[in-house]
Design an enzyme around this catalytic site. Structure first.
Site, PDB file in Angstrom:
ATOM      1  N   HIS A 145       4.133 -20.728  -7.610  1.00  0.00           N
ATOM      2  CA  HIS A 145       3.182 -21.494  -8.417  1.00  0.00           C
ATOM      3  C   HIS A 145       2.242 -20.652  -9.273  1.00  0.00           C
ATOM      4  O   HIS A 145       1.517 -21.197 -10.100  1.00  0.00           O
ATOM      5  CB  HIS A 145       2.326 -22.351  -7.487  1.00  0.00           C
ATOM      6  CG  HIS A 145       1.528 -21.535  -6.493  1.00  0.00           C
ATOM      7  ND1 HIS A 145       2.082 -20.564  -5.692  1.00  0.00           N
ATOM      8  CD2 HIS A 145       0.205 -21.550  -6.184  1.00  0.00           C
ATOM      9  CE1 HIS A 145       1.155 -20.027  -4.929  1.00  0.00           C
ATOM     10  NE2 HIS A 145       0.014 -20.595  -5.215  1.00  0.00           N
TER      11      HIS A 145
ATOM     12  N   SER B  99       0.831  -1.199   0.000  1.00  0.00           N
ATOM     13  CA  SER B  99       0.000   0.000   0.000  1.00  0.00           C
ATOM     14  C   SER B  99       0.869   1.254   0.000  1.00  0.00           C
ATOM     15  O   SER B  99       1.666   1.444  -0.907  1.00  0.00           O
ATOM     16  CB  SER B  99      -0.961  -0.052   1.193  1.00  0.00           C
ATOM     17  OG  SER B  99      -2.017   0.832   1.006  1.00  0.00           O
TER      18      SER B  99
ATOM     19  N   ASP C 256      -0.009  -4.066  -4.155  1.00  0.00           N
ATOM     20  CA  ASP C 256      -1.140  -3.164  -4.351  1.00  0.00           C
ATOM     21  C   ASP C 256      -0.796  -1.742  -3.907  1.00  0.00           C
ATOM     22  O   ASP C 256      -1.350  -1.220  -2.932  1.00  0.00           O
ATOM     23  CB  ASP C 256      -2.385  -3.663  -3.629  1.00  0.00           C
ATOM     24  CG  ASP C 256      -3.665  -3.231  -4.349  1.00  0.00           C
ATOM     25  OD1 ASP C 256      -3.636  -3.117  -5.597  1.00  0.00           O
ATOM     26  OD2 ASP C 256      -4.697  -3.008  -3.686  1.00  0.00           O
TER      27      ASP C 256
END
Length: 331
Positions: free
Chosen positions: A284, A183, A207
């Protein structure tokens, strides 16, 4: 508890575009925003509050306001405090210059004790022998959003100064460092990497915060490290994160707007560090290169593949990537 943290830095804004990539402009926003945290409490914040310039100026003068806590495999639970300009604090610690150094930076309304610090730290230490340094900038992060956002560049420069000092004391190379921020913390690590001339091996923005950052030249950018990655999980209408591509490689899981199993922006926002921690363990999640934002929206990306996140210090890649994930760990 997933922090109220990083919380409503972005309810801050009424975005004008619901696609995963917003135009590089600052959208209009309401001045007073009400939000409900995970404990059901309603808060009101003033997004046009006058910044506390006295606090900002103090932070700019005294980089030592940041605190640094070291975790290694020899002390996975109890941290050791490292102090800028105090070589003994480093020499007497478990810091090992021969292994990679991971730096984790929290977001707004948070501290070293809140996520993503515990989860990302544990993922790294369970996977390999590394130094994990958790940065605490809570003195500023606990202030109102406009003050915290304005102080991000100074916090980032302070982190950069500390890492330069760490390098001078131990010889730990910048090319063995990975800076990870969530953030507002994503913009902090961007500024830290910038302070070091873009020499750190990796910078990862989880993000990155959106409100007040679209036009902001101090935001995370591709030149902040040898390889810079951003993971966008809440960049849609009313989202907490920036929706535009800002790094060398930008990942848009599930389109970058909303995440499976999430009903709130906070859940979408937090999913960025949850996905990253899972990839440190499993490596993955694989994205496919997109040539347009519409391909991200319609899930029609068919380009080359690149793995999201992971612990590879020599990772390279460029472009925008879409991938789909599951609802639950490890996604």
């Amino acid at each position: 508890m997933k922090v109220v943290a990083f919380l409503f830095l972005a309810s801050a804004t009424l975005l004008v575009n619901s696609s995963p990539i917003k135009e590089d402009v600052e959208a209009p926003y309401q001045r007073f925003i009400e939000f409900t945290d995970e404990e059901g409490q309603t808060h009101t914040i003033d997004l046009e509050a006058k910044p506390n310039m006295e606090l900002i100026e103090e932070i700019e003068r005294i980089p030592a306001n940041n605190a640094y806590y070291l975790f290694t495999r020899r002390n996975q639970i109890l941290s050791q405090t490292l102090t800028l300009n105090n070589a003994n604090s480093i020499n007497n610690s478990n810091f090992n210059a021969a292994v990679p150094t991971i730096v984790i930076v929290h977001g707004w309304l948070s501290s070293r004790l809140t996520e993503p610090n515990p989860t990302v730290r544990s993922a790294y230490l369970n996977k390999s022998d590394v130094n994990v340094i958790v940065v605490d900038w809570s003195r500023l992060a606990m202030s109102d959003y406009t003050t915290a956002a304005l102080g991000v560049p100074a916090i980032g420069r302070g982190v950069g100064e500390f890492l330069r000092f760490l390098n001078s004391v131990t010889g730990a190379p910048f090319e063995n460092m990975h800076l990870v921020g969530f953030s507002l913390g994503a913009h902090v690590v961007g500024n830290a990497g910038r302070e070091l001339g873009g020499r750190v091996a990796r910078v990862t923005g989880l993000d990155p915060a959106g409100p007040l950052w679209n036009y902001n030249t101090n935001r995370l950018r591709a030149s902040d490290g040898v390889y810079v990655e951003a993971i966008h999980t809440d960049g849609g209408l009313g989202g907490l994160g920036i929706g535009s591509a800002v790094a060398d490689a930008d990942f848009f899981p599930n389109g970058g707007n909303s995440q499976p199993g999430c009903l709130t922006s906070l859940c979408n926002h937090n999913r960025a560090w949850e996905l990253f921690a899972a990839t440190v363990t499993y490596n993955h999640l694989v994205g496919q290169l997109c040539t347009t934002t519409l391909q991200i929206t319609w899930n029609t990306c068919r380009g080359q593949q690149l793995r999201l996140g992971n612990e590879d210090l020599r990772k390279t890649g460029r472009g925008m990537y879409r991938l789909d994930t599951g609802r639950r760990y490890p996604y």
